[in-house]
Design an enzyme around this catalytic site. Structure first.
Site, PDB file in Angstrom:
ATOM      1  N   SER A   1     -12.248  -5.907   1.351  1.00  0.00           N
ATOM      2  CA  SER A   1     -13.254  -5.538   0.336  1.00  0.00           C
ATOM      3  C   SER A   1     -14.655  -5.923   0.789  1.00  0.00           C
ATOM      4  CB  SER A   1     -12.937  -6.194  -1.016  1.00  0.00           C
ATOM      5  OG  SER A   1     -11.735  -5.711  -1.553  1.00  0.00           O
TER       6      SER A   1
ATOM      7  N   LYS B   1     -12.640   0.372   4.133  1.00  0.00           N
ATOM      8  CA  LYS B   1     -11.827   1.587   4.081  1.00  0.00           C
ATOM      9  C   LYS B   1     -12.756   2.776   3.919  1.00  0.00           C
ATOM     10  CE  LYS B   1     -10.981   1.777  -0.874  1.00  0.00           C
ATOM     11  NZ  LYS B   1     -10.184   2.513  -1.823  1.00  0.00           N
TER      12      LYS B   1
ATOM     13  N   TYR C   1       0.808  -1.210   0.000  1.00  0.00           N
ATOM     14  CA  TYR C   1       0.000   0.000   0.000  1.00  0.00           C
ATOM     15  C   TYR C   1       0.849   1.272   0.000  1.00  0.00           C
ATOM     16  CZ  TYR C   1      -3.605  -3.288   1.669  1.00  0.00           C
ATOM     17  OH  TYR C   1      -4.465  -4.340   1.831  1.00  0.00           O
TER      18      TYR C   1
END
Length: 265
Positions: free
Chosen positions: A179, A222, A42
């Protein structure tokens, strides 16, 4: 157990603006999140570390995990890679160290042996893997004296993975769901949008609440705005009815978003 309440964690994938990332992590922690997830890939470990440093929350209260990319999974590289992550994060230890994908330099005995050494040294507290099937978990557990405590996988209403969840429950492996909003697809699923409208909730809250209804599952959505960070956390207070859970379970479509040809799903 690896994770404490709340079971909703804070994901940081694609959160690469230094100030925005640090502030979102700080906001999440001060709002009540206690699980922060990042990865070498990331390229934001330093910013995540800044956010942890800014937050008025003791380090011991935070469950912090990062993941090693396949090119850093040979035993002669693992220790240096972890030292680099610790330096970027500005912490003395990791709560969870993950194998990001079982590929390239990953070898169950070699890689997880190095992870076990780090655990013995106190640099990590829990061994984690990511994107592992039951067969890969069998191999990992047989290759390593230390327990595999966490498996981080794609998990959402379009990819419920019941067999994998059953396996993990049977082997005392907690699941982290990445996700969890199917990268926005949950906003287009009629079953989700209907339940959200009927209850005055967002589609994100419905999807997260559905995941939280499953034992041992810890979703890590997120978010960047304070409103979305708060909304995701508030899903911990949502209790869907059995009928609503069944409606989501019965969705007859499947979508795997994060696919790699080196994993035999």
């Amino acid at each position: 157990m690896v994770f404490s309440e709340p079971r909703v964690g804070f994901g940081t994938w694609q959160n690469t603006d230094p100030e925005a990332c640090a502030e979102s992590v700080r906001t999440a922690l001060e709002m009540g999140y206690r699980h922060i997830d990042t990865a070498q890939l990331y390229e934001n470990e330093a910013y995540v570390g800044d956010g942890i440093e800014r937050a008025d929350v003791d380090r011991e209260e935070i469950t912090l995990g990062t993941k090693l990319w396949p090119g850093d999974l040979a035993s002669d590289r693992v220790h240096d890679a972890v030292d680099e992550s610790l330096e970027r994060l500005g912490v003395d230890y990791l709560d969870i160290l993950y194998v990001h994908w079982p590929a390239k330099d990953y070898d169950a005995v070699d890689t997880l042996g190095a992870f076990s050494e780090l655990r013995d040294e106190g640099l990590i507290r829990h061994l984690g893997v990511s994107n592992f099937t039951p067969e890969l978990l069998d191999e990992a557990q047989a290759a390593c004296d230390a327990p595999i405590d966490v498996n981080q996988v794609e998990l959402h209403p379009l990819l419920p993975q019941p067999d994998l969840l059953e396996y993990c429950r049977g082997h005392d492996i907690e699941v982290v769901a990445y996700s969890p909003l199917a990268r926005g697809r949950v906003f287009e699923i009629p079953e989700i949008t209907d339940i959200a409208r009927e209850n005055g909730l967002s589609e994100a809250q419905v999807a997260i609440a559905w995941l939280l209804s499953k034992d041992g599952v810890n979703p890590i959505p997120k978010a960047s705005s304070e409103a979305h960070i708060r909304g995701n956390l508030e899903a911990t207070d949502v209790e869907l009815t059995a009928e609503e859970l069944d409606r989501i379970d019965d969705i007859n479509r499947e979508l795997r978003i994060a696919d790699r040809d080196w994993v035999d799903w």
